[in-house]
Design a protein around this motif. Structure first.
Motif, mmCIF file in Angstrom:
data_model
loop_
_atom_site.group_PDB
_atom_site.id
_atom_site.type_symbol
_atom_site.label_atom_id
_atom_site.label_comp_id
_atom_site.label_asym_id
_atom_site.label_seq_id
_atom_site.Cartn_x
_atom_site.Cartn_y
_atom_site.Cartn_z
ATOM 1 N N VAL A 96 30.950 31.430 44.341
ATOM 2 C CA VAL A 96 32.399 31.127 43.563
ATOM 3 C C VAL A 96 32.644 32.491 42.818
ATOM 4 C CG1 VAL A 96 33.126 30.067 41.548
ATOM 5 C CG2 VAL A 96 31.411 28.695 42.841
ATOM 6 N N ILE A 97 31.801 33.364 42.671
ATOM 7 C CA ILE A 97 32.410 34.707 41.925
ATOM 8 C C ILE A 97 33.106 35.294 42.903
ATOM 9 C CG2 ILE A 97 30.353 35.997 42.770
ATOM 10 C CD1 ILE A 97 31.987 35.856 39.135
ATOM 11 N N HIS A 98 33.041 35.158 44.275
ATOM 12 C CA HIS A 98 33.698 36.048 45.056
ATOM 13 C C HIS A 98 35.296 35.220 45.288
ATOM 14 C CE1 HIS A 98 29.868 37.059 46.668
ATOM 15 N NE2 HIS A 98 30.264 38.148 47.060
ATOM 16 N N TYR A 99 35.498 34.021 44.891
ATOM 17 C CA TYR A 99 36.608 33.471 44.998
ATOM 18 C C TYR A 99 37.993 34.156 44.314
ATOM 19 C CZ TYR A 99 34.643 29.145 46.890
ATOM 20 O OH TYR A 99 33.872 28.252 47.485
ATOM 21 N N PRO A 100 37.745 34.668 43.382
ATOM 22 C CA PRO A 100 38.997 35.671 42.838
ATOM 23 C C PRO A 100 39.567 36.651 43.488
ATOM 24 C CG PRO A 100 37.380 35.238 41.011
ATOM 25 C CD PRO A 100 36.805 34.691 42.145
ATOM 26 N N ILE A 101 38.601 37.325 44.087
ATOM 27 C CA ILE A 101 38.858 38.520 45.154
ATOM 28 C C ILE A 101 39.504 37.825 46.542
ATOM 29 C CG2 ILE A 101 36.832 39.050 46.150
ATOM 30 C CD1 ILE A 101 39.612 41.558 45.095
ATOM 31 N N TRP A 102 38.822 36.754 46.871
ATOM 32 C CA TRP A 102 39.255 36.072 48.259
ATOM 33 C C TRP A 102 40.674 35.490 47.789
ATOM 34 C CZ3 TRP A 102 34.421 33.253 49.742
ATOM 35 C CH2 TRP A 102 33.297 33.982 50.277
ATOM 36 N N ILE A 103 41.009 34.986 46.786
ATOM 37 C CA ILE A 103 42.389 34.449 46.437
ATOM 38 C C ILE A 103 43.276 35.573 46.312
ATOM 39 C CG2 ILE A 103 43.777 33.529 44.686
ATOM 40 C CD1 ILE A 103 41.381 31.959 43.766
ATOM 41 N N TYR A 104 43.010 36.629 45.805
ATOM 42 C CA TYR A 104 43.827 38.086 45.776
ATOM 43 C C TYR A 104 43.994 38.272 47.069
ATOM 44 C CZ TYR A 104 45.378 42.701 44.425
ATOM 45 O OH TYR A 104 46.073 43.679 44.221
ATOM 46 N N ASN A 105 43.244 38.397 47.919
ATOM 47 C CA ASN A 105 43.344 39.000 49.413
ATOM 48 C C ASN A 105 43.773 37.809 50.414
ATOM 49 O OD1 ASN A 105 42.567 41.627 48.897
ATOM 50 N ND2 ASN A 105 40.466 41.101 48.960
ATOM 51 N N ASP A 106 44.002 36.777 49.930
ATOM 52 C CA ASP A 106 44.499 35.388 50.588
ATOM 53 C C ASP A 106 43.610 35.221 51.978
ATOM 54 O OD1 ASP A 106 46.431 33.762 51.134
ATOM 55 O OD2 ASP A 106 47.456 34.621 52.691
ATOM 56 N N ILE A 107 42.299 35.241 51.456
ATOM 57 C CA ILE A 107 41.092 34.682 52.547
ATOM 58 C C ILE A 107 40.445 33.617 52.055
ATOM 59 C CG2 ILE A 107 41.031 37.039 53.789
ATOM 60 C CD1 ILE A 107 38.585 37.764 52.261
ATOM 61 N N ILE A 108 40.910 32.999 51.090
ATOM 62 C CA ILE A 108 40.060 31.845 50.472
ATOM 63 C C ILE A 108 39.524 30.779 51.292
ATOM 64 C CG2 ILE A 108 42.073 30.795 49.542
ATOM 65 C CD1 ILE A 108 38.707 31.106 47.847
#
Length: 219
Positions: free
Chosen positions: A164-176
Motif C-alpha cells: 500500500v505504501i507504493h500506491y501514492p507514487i503509482w497513482i502519481y505515475n498512473d500505473i495503479i
C-alpha cells in the motif's frame, strides 16, 4: 476491563496512530510535494528527496522505538546482531534473486540492460529505499505485529502495508491499475519478511532490497 487488556488496546492504538500519520505524510509527499522536491536540479533534488524520506521514515521510527518502546533503536531493529550472517545472506540472496530476474528479463522478455544510473537512482532507489523501507517495515512494523500474532499473519499484514505504501507514487505515475505490480510487490514483501525472520539481521533485507531495486533499475 483488566489493566493488561487496557495496555494492549493502548499499544494497538498508538501503533495505528503512528501508521496513519506515516501514510498521510508519505502520501502528501508523493502526490503533492514531489514536483517541488525535484525542481532543484540533478544534485540538490536527490539530496532533498533523501532528507525528506529520512524525516518521514527513519526519524519517526527511531523516536517511536526509543521513546515509546523504551528500546535502543539499533538493537531493536537488529542492526547490531548477526551482522556478518546478515551481510553474507544478503549478498548471497541478492545474487540469487538478481540472476533469476536477469534471466527472466533477458530470456523471456528480450529486455536489454542499461547500466548508466543517475545519482538519484543510487541514492534514493537503491540506498535510501533499502535502508529506510526496511527500518520501517521489517524492522519496526513486522516486529511489533509479531508480538501480537503468529509470524505469518504478521508477515502477511506487513507485506500488505508494504504494498500500500507504493500506491501514492503509482497513482502519481498512473500505473495503479497494473495488477501484476501489486502481486509482485506483495510477494517480495513476504520474501523480505521471511529472510529477516530467518537471518535475525536487518542487514540481510537492506542489502537484498537495495540490490533488488538495482536489478529492476538496469532492466
Amino acid at each position: 476491563m483488566s489493566i493488561l487488556t487496557k495496555e494492549k488496546n493502548s499499544d494497538v492504538s498508538i501503533l495505528i496512530g503512528y501508521l496513519l500519520l506515516f501514510y498521510l505524510a508519505w502520501t502528501i509527499k508523493e502526490l503533492w510535494l514531489i514536483e517541488y522536491i525535484y525542481s532543484f536540479g540533478d544534485i540538490i533534488s536527490p539530496l532533498l528527496e533523501a532528507l525528506v524520506k529520512s524525516l518521514i521514515w527513519i526519524v519517526p521510527a527511531w523516536i517511536y522505538i526509543k521513546l515509546y518502546l523504551h528500546s535502543i533503536p539499533i538493537s531493536f531493529l537488529k542492526m547490531n546482531v548477526n551482522v556478518k550472517k546478515g551481510l553474507l545472506w544478503g549478498i548471497f540472496l541478492s545474487l540469487l534473486l538478481g540472476a533469476f530476474l536477469i534471466l527472466e528479463a533477458y530470456l523471456f522478455n528480450g529486455v536489454s540492460f542499461h547500466f548508466s544510473l543517475s545519482f538519484d537512482d543510487y541514492l534514493n532507489t537503491l540506498l535510501m529505499a533499502g535502508l529506510a523501507e526496511e527500518i520501517v517495515f521489517r524492522g519496526l512494523i513486522l516486529q511489533e505485529l509479531d508480538k501480537r500474532m503468529t509470524f505469518w499473519k504478521a508477515n502477511l499484514i506487513t507485506a500488505l502495508l508494504f504494498l500500500v505504501i507504493h500506491y501514492p507514487i503509482w497513482i502519481y505515475n498512473d500505473i495503479i491499475f497494473q495488477i501484476g505490480s501489486h502481486i509482485y510487490v506483495f510477494i517480495i514483501g513476504l520474501l523480505f519478511g521471511f529472510v529477516y525472520k530467518k537471518t535475525g539481521s536487518l542487514w540481510s533485507v537492506i542489502i537484498l532490497h537495495a540490490f533488488h531495486n538495482y536489478i529492476l533499475s538496469i532492466i
